[in-house]
Design a protein around this motif. Structure first.
Motif, PDB file in Angstrom:
ATOM      1  N   GLY A  78       0.817  -1.205   0.000  1.00 36.62           N
ATOM      2  CA  GLY A  78       0.000   0.000   0.000  1.00 36.62           C
ATOM      3  C   GLY A  78       0.852   1.258   0.000  1.00 36.62           C
ATOM      4  N   GLY A  79       0.174   2.386  -0.114  1.00 37.10           N
ATOM      5  CA  GLY A  79       0.858   3.670  -0.139  1.00 37.10           C
ATOM      6  C   GLY A  79      -0.133   4.809  -0.148  1.00 37.10           C
ATOM      7  N   GLY A  80       0.406   6.014  -0.074  1.00 33.15           N
ATOM      8  CA  GLY A  80      -0.439   7.202  -0.068  1.00 33.15           C
ATOM      9  C   GLY A  80       0.022   8.196  -1.110  1.00 33.15           C
ATOM     10  N   LEU A  81      -0.709   9.275  -1.198  1.00 34.39           N
ATOM     11  CA  LEU A  81      -0.314  10.367  -2.073  1.00 34.39           C
ATOM     12  C   LEU A  81       1.047  10.911  -1.643  1.00 34.39           C
ATOM     13  CD1 LEU A  81      -3.671  12.356  -2.188  1.00 34.39           C
ATOM     14  CD2 LEU A  81      -2.576  11.329  -4.175  1.00 34.39           C
ATOM     15  N   ALA A  82       1.864  11.239  -2.604  1.00 35.54           N
ATOM     16  CA  ALA A  82       3.099  11.938  -2.288  1.00 35.54           C
ATOM     17  C   ALA A  82       2.740  13.393  -1.975  1.00 35.54           C
ATOM     18  CB  ALA A  82       4.068  11.867  -3.459  1.00 35.54           C
ATOM     19  N   ALA A 104      -1.655  10.615  -8.148  1.00 37.71           N
ATOM     20  CA  ALA A 104      -0.836   9.410  -8.113  1.00 37.71           C
ATOM     21  C   ALA A 104      -0.571   8.970  -6.679  1.00 37.71           C
ATOM     22  CB  ALA A 104       0.491   9.636  -8.838  1.00 37.71           C
ATOM     23  N   ILE A 105      -0.714   7.661  -6.472  1.00 37.39           N
ATOM     24  CA  ILE A 105      -0.386   7.026  -5.197  1.00 37.39           C
ATOM     25  C   ILE A 105       0.967   6.341  -5.354  1.00 37.39           C
ATOM     26  CG2 ILE A 105      -1.032   5.209  -3.562  1.00 37.39           C
ATOM     27  CD1 ILE A 105      -3.022   7.447  -3.478  1.00 37.39           C
ATOM     28  N   THR A 106       1.847   6.496  -4.372  1.00 35.43           N
ATOM     29  CA  THR A 106       3.159   5.857  -4.416  1.00 35.43           C
ATOM     30  C   THR A 106       3.178   4.658  -3.475  1.00 35.43           C
ATOM     31  OG1 THR A 106       4.244   7.962  -4.894  1.00 35.43           O
ATOM     32  CG2 THR A 106       5.641   6.173  -4.106  1.00 35.43           C
ATOM     33  N   ILE A 107       3.444   3.467  -4.024  1.00 32.22           N
ATOM     34  CA  ILE A 107       3.526   2.252  -3.214  1.00 32.22           C
ATOM     35  C   ILE A 107       4.842   2.264  -2.440  1.00 32.22           C
ATOM     36  CG2 ILE A 107       3.546  -0.265  -3.222  1.00 32.22           C
ATOM     37  CD1 ILE A 107       0.915   1.049  -4.162  1.00 32.22           C
ATOM     38  N   ARG A 108       4.743   2.280  -1.109  1.00 33.72           N
ATOM     39  CA  ARG A 108       5.955   2.377  -0.288  1.00 33.72           C
ATOM     40  C   ARG A 108       6.116   1.206   0.689  1.00 33.72           C
ATOM     41  NH1 ARG A 108       8.913   6.270   1.264  1.00 33.72           N
ATOM     42  NH2 ARG A 108       8.312   6.053   3.471  1.00 33.72           N
ATOM     43  N   HIS A 109       5.032   0.531   1.008  1.00 31.02           N
ATOM     44  CA  HIS A 109       5.097  -0.497   2.048  1.00 31.02           C
ATOM     45  C   HIS A 109       4.595  -1.828   1.498  1.00 31.02           C
ATOM     46  CE1 HIS A 109       5.917   2.751   4.838  1.00 31.02           C
ATOM     47  NE2 HIS A 109       4.880   3.395   4.325  1.00 31.02           N
ATOM     48  N   LEU A 110       5.374  -2.901   1.692  1.00 26.68           N
ATOM     49  CA  LEU A 110       5.046  -4.223   1.186  1.00 26.68           C
ATOM     50  C   LEU A 110       5.343  -5.273   2.248  1.00 26.68           C
ATOM     51  CD1 LEU A 110       6.888  -2.600  -1.256  1.00 26.68           C
ATOM     52  CD2 LEU A 110       5.751  -4.382  -2.581  1.00 26.68           C
ATOM     53  N   ASP A 111       4.590  -6.377   2.203  1.00 22.92           N
ATOM     54  CA  ASP A 111       4.881  -7.518   3.065  1.00 22.92           C
ATOM     55  C   ASP A 111       4.558  -8.792   2.290  1.00 22.92           C
ATOM     56  OD1 ASP A 111       5.754  -8.371   5.727  1.00 22.92           O
ATOM     57  OD2 ASP A 111       3.766  -9.280   5.856  1.00 22.92           O
ATOM     58  N   GLY A 112       5.510  -9.738   2.266  1.00 25.48           N
ATOM     59  CA  GLY A 112       5.333 -10.970   1.509  1.00 25.48           C
ATOM     60  C   GLY A 112       5.799 -10.867   0.074  1.00 25.48           C
ATOM     61  N   HIS A 113       6.507  -9.811  -0.279  1.00 27.02           N
ATOM     62  CA  HIS A 113       6.932  -9.585  -1.654  1.00 27.02           C
ATOM     63  C   HIS A 113       8.147 -10.434  -2.010  1.00 27.02           C
ATOM     64  CE1 HIS A 113       8.796  -6.844   1.159  1.00 27.02           C
ATOM     65  NE2 HIS A 113       9.784  -6.596   0.310  1.00 27.02           N
ATOM     66  N   LEU A 114       8.255 -10.775  -3.295  1.00 20.06           N
ATOM     67  CA  LEU A 114       9.375 -11.565  -3.803  1.00 20.06           C
ATOM     68  C   LEU A 114      10.531 -10.686  -4.246  1.00 20.06           C
ATOM     69  CD1 LEU A 114       7.348 -14.136  -5.941  1.00 20.06           C
ATOM     70  CD2 LEU A 114       8.187 -14.409  -3.594  1.00 20.06           C
ATOM     71  N   ARG A 148       7.890  -1.539  -5.206  1.00 20.24           N
ATOM     72  CA  ARG A 148       8.243  -0.461  -4.276  1.00 20.24           C
ATOM     73  C   ARG A 148       8.487   0.840  -5.044  1.00 20.24           C
ATOM     74  NH1 ARG A 148       9.620  -0.953   0.837  1.00 20.24           N
ATOM     75  NH2 ARG A 148      10.212  -3.151   0.583  1.00 20.24           N
ATOM     76  N   ASP A 149       7.890   1.908  -4.543  1.00 19.77           N
ATOM     77  CA  ASP A 149       7.990   3.249  -5.134  1.00 19.77           C
ATOM     78  C   ASP A 149       7.289   3.359  -6.485  1.00 19.77           C
ATOM     79  OD1 ASP A 149       9.454   4.252  -2.966  1.00 19.77           O
ATOM     80  OD2 ASP A 149      11.336   3.531  -3.823  1.00 19.77           O
ATOM     81  N   LEU A 150       6.472   2.371  -6.820  1.00 18.73           N
ATOM     82  CA  LEU A 150       5.668   2.450  -8.042  1.00 18.73           C
ATOM     83  C   LEU A 150       4.604   3.538  -7.871  1.00 18.73           C
ATOM     84  CD1 LEU A 150       4.907   1.086 -10.823  1.00 18.73           C
ATOM     85  CD2 LEU A 150       3.224  -0.222  -9.506  1.00 18.73           C
ATOM     86  N   GLN A 151       4.497   4.412  -8.853  1.00 22.83           N
ATOM     87  CA  GLN A 151       3.472   5.451  -8.822  1.00 22.83           C
ATOM     88  C   GLN A 151       2.255   4.993  -9.608  1.00 22.83           C
ATOM     89  OE1 GLN A 151       4.870   9.317  -9.965  1.00 22.83           O
ATOM     90  NE2 GLN A 151       5.889   9.639  -8.005  1.00 22.83           N
ATOM     91  N   VAL A 152       1.132   4.891  -8.906  1.00 27.95           N
ATOM     92  CA  VAL A 152      -0.110   4.424  -9.500  1.00 27.95           C
ATOM     93  C   VAL A 152      -0.991   5.630  -9.780  1.00 27.95           C
ATOM     94  CG1 VAL A 152      -2.141   2.966  -9.177  1.00 27.95           C
ATOM     95  CG2 VAL A 152       0.072   2.247  -8.239  1.00 27.95           C
ATOM     96  N   ARG A 153      -1.160   5.941 -11.043  1.00 28.31           N
ATOM     97  CA  ARG A 153      -1.958   7.106 -11.417  1.00 28.31           C
ATOM     98  C   ARG A 153      -3.437   6.763 -11.464  1.00 28.31           C
ATOM     99  NH1 ARG A 153      -0.153   9.657 -16.803  1.00 28.31           N
ATOM    100  NH2 ARG A 153      -2.086  10.791 -16.363  1.00 28.31           N
ATOM    101  N   VAL A 176      -9.452   2.042  -8.568  1.00 26.40           N
ATOM    102  CA  VAL A 176      -9.994   2.252  -7.229  1.00 26.40           C
ATOM    103  C   VAL A 176      -9.788   3.704  -6.788  1.00 26.40           C
ATOM    104  CG1 VAL A 176      -9.696   1.630  -4.792  1.00 26.40           C
ATOM    105  CG2 VAL A 176      -9.720  -0.158  -6.555  1.00 26.40           C
ATOM    106  N   PHE A 177      -8.624   4.247  -7.099  1.00 23.19           N
ATOM    107  CA  PHE A 177      -8.319   5.639  -6.779  1.00 23.19           C
ATOM    108  C   PHE A 177      -9.309   6.580  -7.461  1.00 23.19           C
ATOM    109  CE2 PHE A 177      -4.835   9.099  -7.317  1.00 23.19           C
ATOM    110  CZ  PHE A 177      -5.364   9.827  -6.260  1.00 23.19           C
ATOM    111  N   ALA A 178      -9.618   6.283  -8.718  1.00 25.79           N
ATOM    112  CA  ALA A 178     -10.508   7.149  -9.494  1.00 25.79           C
ATOM    113  C   ALA A 178     -11.964   7.032  -9.069  1.00 25.79           C
ATOM    114  CB  ALA A 178     -10.361   6.839 -10.977  1.00 25.79           C
ATOM    115  N   THR A 179     -12.399   5.808  -8.744  1.00 27.22           N
ATOM    116  CA  THR A 179     -13.820   5.596  -8.420  1.00 27.22           C
ATOM    117  C   THR A 179     -14.118   5.703  -6.938  1.00 27.22           C
ATOM    118  OG1 THR A 179     -13.547   3.199  -8.193  1.00 27.22           O
ATOM    119  CG2 THR A 179     -14.030   4.047 -10.401  1.00 27.22           C
ATOM    120  N   GLY A 180     -13.087   5.477  -6.112  1.00 27.29           N
ATOM    121  CA  GLY A 180     -13.308   5.507  -4.674  1.00 27.29           C
ATOM    122  C   GLY A 180     -13.992   4.268  -4.145  1.00 27.29           C
TER     123      GLY A 180
END
Length: 301
Positions: free
Chosen positions: A50-54, A60-70, A75-80, A89-93
């Motif tokens: 998960g992540g929040g707005l920068a 855009a939401i920036t993914i900063r926190h992960l658990d169970g990742h390979l 990490r640090d992916l910007q989701v527009r 989900v960001f667009a529709t809420g």
């Protein structure tokens, strides 16, 4: 790895209409770090992130926190807004889930290169809100093409609501603390101004008894305005301030600068600054001369 961003189907748009306060986003980021870990244990699923707005961002939401990742491609992916599952989900809420992630036609596949190393098949994404504004995203993912059951969905949504409640409480505490500090600063300045006016009035009073009583009041006001702080550099205005008189009275007893500092709760350098100001105002050559001149002027007994 942001990927490319093709035109959204139907001209879909998303993002926030106004910049979100930076302190809110800082608090959200602090809450997300443990929440991503606890969510994976509570559900359980293969991967949570998960992540929040920068700060300053609106779309855009920036993914900063992960658990169970390979790996670290997420990490640090910007989701527009509007792109990928999270962007939708960001667009529709609204929370959304997809199975067979790489073949679904329900999302714009803008981030497949970042997602592929995690071998994700089923993903559930939930928006995190502050009021009516989506400020972050929380994801759960499985590496098998399996349904995410109602119980896991309910836990994920409740987990997100808990983040939102904690965020609202933290922001309100910060708001009230800031308001209190601002009010306290205004009160502090008002008392300091009143004390300066009182010192100016004291200089015009001839009666020694009245002057001494008013100086005691001035000293009490000074303690209020300097509690926990070092005294400020005194201002030369032609008369000795109440604090300068405090210093000079101790000088008259033979106290050294260190003793004066300890007695009045000041730093030694602050005592020296007061002594320089006293000498300048009285025209004294040294501290002994200052005491003598102050006694002649009736400032000291």
């Amino acid at each position: 790895m942001p990927g490319t961003h093709p035109a959204l189907p139907g001209g879909a748009r998303g993002g926030t209409s106004a910049a979100v306060p930076g302190d809110l986003l800082t608090e959200l980021d602090r809450l997300l770090a443990p929440s991503v870990r606890s969510l994976r244990r509570a559900c359980p699923v293969d991967l949570t992130f998960g992540g929040g707005l920068a700060p300053g961002a609106r779309d855009a939401i920036t993914i900063r926190h992960l658990d169970g990742h390979l790996g670290h491609t997420l990490r640090d992916l910007q989701v527009r807004a509007g792109y990928g599952l999270g962007g939708k989900v960001f667009a529709t809420g609204r929370p959304l889930v997809v199975r067979d992630y790489f073949n679904t036609g329900h999302i714009v596949h803008a981030y497949d290169r970042a997602v592929a190393p995690e071998r994700i098949e089923t993903v559930f994404a939930v928006p995190i809100r502050a009021g009516e504004t989506v400020v972050g995203l929380l994801y759960l993912a499985q590496r098998d093409d399996v349904a995410i059951g109602d119980r896991i969905v309910a836990r994920a949504v409740e987990h997100t609501r808990r983040i939102e409640r904690d965020l609202a409480v933290a922001v309100e505490v910060r708001r009230r603390t800031a308001a209190h500090d601002e009010a306290a600063a205004r009160d502090h300045r008002a008392v300091a101004d009143a004390r300066r006016e009182l010192d100016e009035a004291i200089a015009l009073i001839d009666d020694p008894h009245t002057r001494d009583r008013l100086r005691q009041v001035s000293q009490r006001l000074h303690r209020i305005t300097t509690a926990g702080d070092d005294a400020a550099e005194p201002v030369a205005d032609g008369t000795l301030s109440a604090r300068e008189l405090d210093v000079l009275q101790l000088v008259a007893t033979g106290a050294a600068n260190g003793d004066i500092a300890a007695e009045l709760g000041l730093r030694p350098n602050t005592v020296k600054a007061y002594l320089r100001s006293i000498a300048r105002k009285l025209g004294a050559a040294n501290r002994t001369h200052a005491v003598s001149l102050a006694r002649e002027a009736g400032l000291l007994p």
